[in-house]
Motif scaffolding. Structure first.
Motif, PDB file in Angstrom:
ATOM      1  N   PRO A 343       0.835  -1.210   0.000  1.00 15.97           N
ATOM      2  CA  PRO A 343       0.000   0.000   0.000  1.00 15.97           C
ATOM      3  C   PRO A 343       0.860   1.245   0.000  1.00 15.97           C
ATOM      4  N   ALA A 344       0.628   2.132  -0.966  1.00 18.81           N
ATOM      5  CA  ALA A 344       1.387   3.380  -1.030  1.00 18.81           C
ATOM      6  C   ALA A 344       0.723   4.407  -0.141  1.00 18.81           C
ATOM      7  N   PRO A 345       1.490   5.293   0.488  1.00 13.62           N
ATOM      8  CA  PRO A 345       0.882   6.357   1.280  1.00 13.62           C
ATOM      9  C   PRO A 345       0.073   7.274   0.382  1.00 13.62           C
ATOM     10  N   PRO A 346      -0.888   7.972   0.934  1.00 16.51           N
ATOM     11  CA  PRO A 346      -1.686   8.894   0.121  1.00 16.51           C
ATOM     12  C   PRO A 346      -0.781   9.895  -0.568  1.00 16.51           C
ATOM     13  N   PRO A 347      -1.146  10.361  -1.796  1.00 24.57           N
ATOM     14  CA  PRO A 347      -0.297  11.298  -2.519  1.00 24.57           C
ATOM     15  C   PRO A 347      -0.122  12.582  -1.729  1.00 24.57           C
ATOM     16  N   VAL A 348       1.081  13.136  -1.777  1.00 25.25           N
ATOM     17  CA  VAL A 348       1.378  14.369  -1.057  1.00 25.25           C
ATOM     18  C   VAL A 348       1.926  15.391  -2.016  1.00 25.25           C
ATOM     19  N   ALA A 349       1.566  16.660  -1.785  1.00 20.56           N
ATOM     20  CA  ALA A 349       2.087  17.739  -2.613  1.00 20.56           C
ATOM     21  C   ALA A 349       3.461  18.159  -2.144  1.00 20.56           C
ATOM     22  N   GLN A 361      -9.298  22.524  16.908  1.00 22.02           N
ATOM     23  CA  GLN A 361      -7.964  23.111  16.788  1.00 22.02           C
ATOM     24  C   GLN A 361      -7.207  22.399  15.679  1.00 22.02           C
ATOM     25  N   ARG A 362      -6.394  23.161  14.930  1.00 23.88           N
ATOM     26  CA  ARG A 362      -5.669  22.636  13.792  1.00 23.88           C
ATOM     27  C   ARG A 362      -4.175  22.631  14.087  1.00 23.88           C
ATOM     28  N   PHE A 363      -3.492  21.556  13.713  1.00 25.99           N
ATOM     29  CA  PHE A 363      -2.061  21.411  13.963  1.00 25.99           C
ATOM     30  C   PHE A 363      -1.372  20.950  12.681  1.00 25.99           C
ATOM     31  N   GLY A 364      -0.074  21.269  12.570  1.00 26.77           N
ATOM     32  CA  GLY A 364       0.697  20.861  11.405  1.00 26.77           C
ATOM     33  C   GLY A 364       1.469  22.018  10.817  1.00 26.77           C
ATOM     34  N   PRO A 365       2.124  21.829   9.692  1.00 29.67           N
ATOM     35  CA  PRO A 365       2.048  20.631   8.850  1.00 29.67           C
ATOM     36  C   PRO A 365       2.967  19.512   9.337  1.00 29.67           C
ATOM     37  N   TYR A 366       2.585  18.262   8.974  1.00 25.69           N
ATOM     38  CA  TYR A 366       3.368  17.085   9.301  1.00 25.69           C
ATOM     39  C   TYR A 366       3.657  16.300   8.031  1.00 25.69           C
ATOM     40  N   SER A 367       4.727  15.515   8.055  1.00 19.30           N
ATOM     41  CA  SER A 367       4.980  14.574   6.976  1.00 19.30           C
ATOM     42  C   SER A 367       4.198  13.294   7.255  1.00 19.30           C
ATOM     43  N   TRP A 368       4.107  12.424   6.256  1.00 16.34           N
ATOM     44  CA  TRP A 368       3.409  11.154   6.437  1.00 16.34           C
ATOM     45  C   TRP A 368       4.090  10.316   7.520  1.00 16.34           C
ATOM     46  N   GLU A 369       5.413  10.339   7.540  1.00 15.57           N
ATOM     47  CA  GLU A 369       6.143   9.582   8.554  1.00 15.57           C
ATOM     48  C   GLU A 369       5.899  10.150   9.950  1.00 15.57           C
ATOM     49  N   ASP A 370       5.751  11.484  10.038  1.00 21.88           N
ATOM     50  CA  ASP A 370       5.417  12.096  11.334  1.00 21.88           C
ATOM     51  C   ASP A 370       4.097  11.538  11.856  1.00 21.88           C
ATOM     52  N   ARG A 376       1.947   5.475  16.210  1.00 19.10           N
ATOM     53  CA  ARG A 376       2.607   4.429  16.989  1.00 19.10           C
ATOM     54  C   ARG A 376       2.764   4.830  18.449  1.00 19.10           C
ATOM     55  N   ASP A 377       3.019   6.120  18.672  1.00 12.86           N
ATOM     56  CA  ASP A 377       3.205   6.617  20.036  1.00 12.86           C
ATOM     57  C   ASP A 377       1.887   6.783  20.782  1.00 12.86           C
ATOM     58  N   GLY A 378       0.763   6.673  20.069  1.00  9.14           N
ATOM     59  CA  GLY A 378      -0.539   6.834  20.698  1.00  9.14           C
ATOM     60  C   GLY A 378      -1.017   8.269  20.770  1.00  9.14           C
ATOM     61  N   ASN A 379      -0.259   9.195  20.160  1.00  6.56           N
ATOM     62  CA  ASN A 379      -0.661  10.609  20.192  1.00  6.56           C
ATOM     63  C   ASN A 379      -1.728  10.916  19.146  1.00  6.56           C
ATOM     64  N   LEU A 380      -1.680  10.235  18.020  1.00  7.69           N
ATOM     65  CA  LEU A 380      -2.678  10.426  16.973  1.00  7.69           C
ATOM     66  C   LEU A 380      -3.793   9.408  17.177  1.00  7.69           C
ATOM     67  N   LYS A 381      -5.024   9.879  17.267  1.00  9.52           N
ATOM     68  CA  LYS A 381      -6.173   9.019  17.497  1.00  9.52           C
ATOM     69  C   LYS A 381      -6.895   8.737  16.180  1.00  9.52           C
ATOM     70  N   GLN A 382      -7.574   7.615  16.129  1.00  6.93           N
ATOM     71  CA  GLN A 382      -8.263   7.249  14.896  1.00  6.93           C
ATOM     72  C   GLN A 382      -9.398   8.219  14.560  1.00  6.93           C
ATOM     73  N   GLU A 383      -9.955   8.880  15.574  1.00  2.70           N
ATOM     74  CA  GLU A 383     -11.049   9.820  15.307  1.00  2.70           C
ATOM     75  C   GLU A 383     -10.550  11.216  14.950  1.00  2.70           C
ATOM     76  N   GLU A 399      -9.277   6.095   8.825  1.00  7.26           N
ATOM     77  CA  GLU A 399      -9.682   5.668   7.490  1.00  7.26           C
ATOM     78  C   GLU A 399      -8.524   5.669   6.508  1.00  7.26           C
ATOM     79  N   ARG A 400      -7.349   6.162   6.927  1.00  7.35           N
ATOM     80  CA  ARG A 400      -6.187   6.223   6.017  1.00  7.35           C
ATOM     81  C   ARG A 400      -5.424   4.914   6.083  1.00  7.35           C
ATOM     82  N   GLU A 401      -5.302   4.245   4.969  1.00  4.18           N
ATOM     83  CA  GLU A 401      -4.623   2.960   4.903  1.00  4.18           C
ATOM     84  C   GLU A 401      -3.140   3.111   5.203  1.00  4.18           C
TER      85      GLU A 401
END
Length: 404
Positions: A343-349, A361-370, A376-383, A399-401
């Protein structure tokens, strides 16, 4: 310059310096200032130089759109005569589906990307348009000068109403051409409590320079033909509102919010054009006054009508093929084609082009690896919600593969 909640915060001088360092050429609708104001700072390029390569890549995209946009939308609104916000949104084919946003507060600028869905939700929130409104179905076609004269009448009636409240007197509903002329020539004041000065700030030509400001009588006769106003004497020197006109007047007196959207674009002939939409939310009705060139109209709107207007102003670009091409080029240049079945990561500009939203609240920008590390660290939630330039709406992280 600093980054806060996915926005770049800088002065006008820093914006000009950052844009110069990108080497891009400004277009006809450029929002980039040529230079900063006096006292704006001398080390204007340091903030840009201190950014990481990934941060500069995303900022360069935003600057590219602001420097050479294909369409602009001015979005100004006021809530209950107190809160005032003024933003300029720009879009170009370089970043389909993403609007670069520039908000100015004094000498401070805030730059960010917004999706059409975010902008739509903002407009609906300002106008509370998802709440029930009365289907008045009032409407008429006018000239732009007649529409401006009508805005002057709204301010005239509201002024009389406020004075009557202070003095405990009956408000005066009658008016003359001189009253309208006086209001039109006050349009340049910086007071967003009044409809006409609110609109004057987004018009390509100031109201005071138009013929109606010198002689409003032809515009008043046009309003009389449209049965919004009516003469009360044989010489048609004194006018009053009709029942239809009073629906608009009464709503304007107690408007909960006002919003102006101005769309600037090039015609097929390459000439600049401007469409102005004035929306007023009252306790029961949602009114729109639209002006484009010499033509104008007044309408009451239902929420579905507003949705069509937002789709017209902020169309969702079909960037699927363009995104696929960009993703394919990036893969060939940086990492080669992915292995079959991987599976390829979603396309990025750009590498750091993802934004996350949580509890408004809005945060970023982040890379896909971020994002993957954060998951993995549990900071990003599925919701949590994710978005990047090129996407038409926010999606849940779960929902992101390949992310969790």
């Amino acid at each position: 310059m600093k980054i806060e909640n996915g926005e770049w915060i800088m002065t006008t001088g820093e914006l000009a310096a950052c844009y110069r360092q990108t080497g891009n050429t400004s277009g006809a609708f450029s929002l980039i200032p040529e230079t900063g104001e006096e006292g704006d700072g001398t080390r204007r390029g340091d903030g840009y130089s201190s950014l990481s390569e990934e941060q500069r890549a995303v900022l360069d995209q935003c600057l590219r759109v602001l420097g050479d946009p294909e369409r602009l939308v001015l979005l100004h609104y006021t809530l209950a005569d107190t809160t005032v916000s003024r933003s300029t949104l720009a879009v170009s084919s370089a970043m389909p589906g993403a609007w670069a946003t520039l908000v100015q507060s004094g000498k401070t600028l805030r730059l960010s990307f917004r999706s059409p869905l975010e902008i739509r939700n903002l407009v609906f929130e300002v106008l509370a348009a998802d709440h029930s409104v009365r289907p008045t179905k009032l409407g008429c076609d006018l000239s732009t000068e007649a529409a401006l004269a009508f805005l002057a009448l709204l301010d005239q009636h509201r002024r009389s109403w406020l004075v009557s409240l202070l003095k405990h007197l009956e408000p005066v509903s009658l008016f003359t051409a001189e009253d309208v002329k006086e209001r039109l020539n006050e349009a340049a004041v910086n007071d967003f409590r009044w409809s006409l000065p609110f609109v004057d700030k987004v018009l390509p030509i100031p109201v005071s320079e138009m013929a109606v400001a010198q002689d409003p009588r032809p515009a008043l006769l046009e309003l009389a033909e449209a049965e919004i106003i009516e003469p009360v004497d044989e010489d048609a020197a004194v006018f009053d509102m009709t029942d239809a006109g009073m629906v608009l007047v009464d709503g304007n007196k107690q408007a909960a919010s006002r919003l102006v959207l101005t769309r600037t674009y090039h015609t097929e002939e390459g000439e600049p054009a401007h469409d102005v939409f004035v929306l007023t939310r009252t306790a029961f009705d949602l009114f729109m006054l639209s002006m484009g060139g010499a033509e104008a109209s007044i309408r009451t709107l239902l929420p579905g009508d507003l949705d069509l207007l937002i789709q017209y102003l902020f169309p969702v670009a079909d960037s699927t093929e363009a995104t696929k091409d960009a993703a394919g080029q990036a893969g060939a240049q940086e990492a080669g084609e992915p292995e079959p079945g991987t599976p390829a990561p979603p396309p990025v500009a750009a590498q750091a082009s993802w934004f996350m939203s949580r509890a408004g609240q809005r945060f970023g920008p982040y890379s896909w690896e971020d994002l993957r590390q954060s998951a993995r660290d549990g900071n990003l939630k599925q919701e949590d919600l994710l978005w990047q330039p090129g996407m038409t709406e926010w999606v849940k992280a779960g929902e992101r593969e390949g992310l969790f």
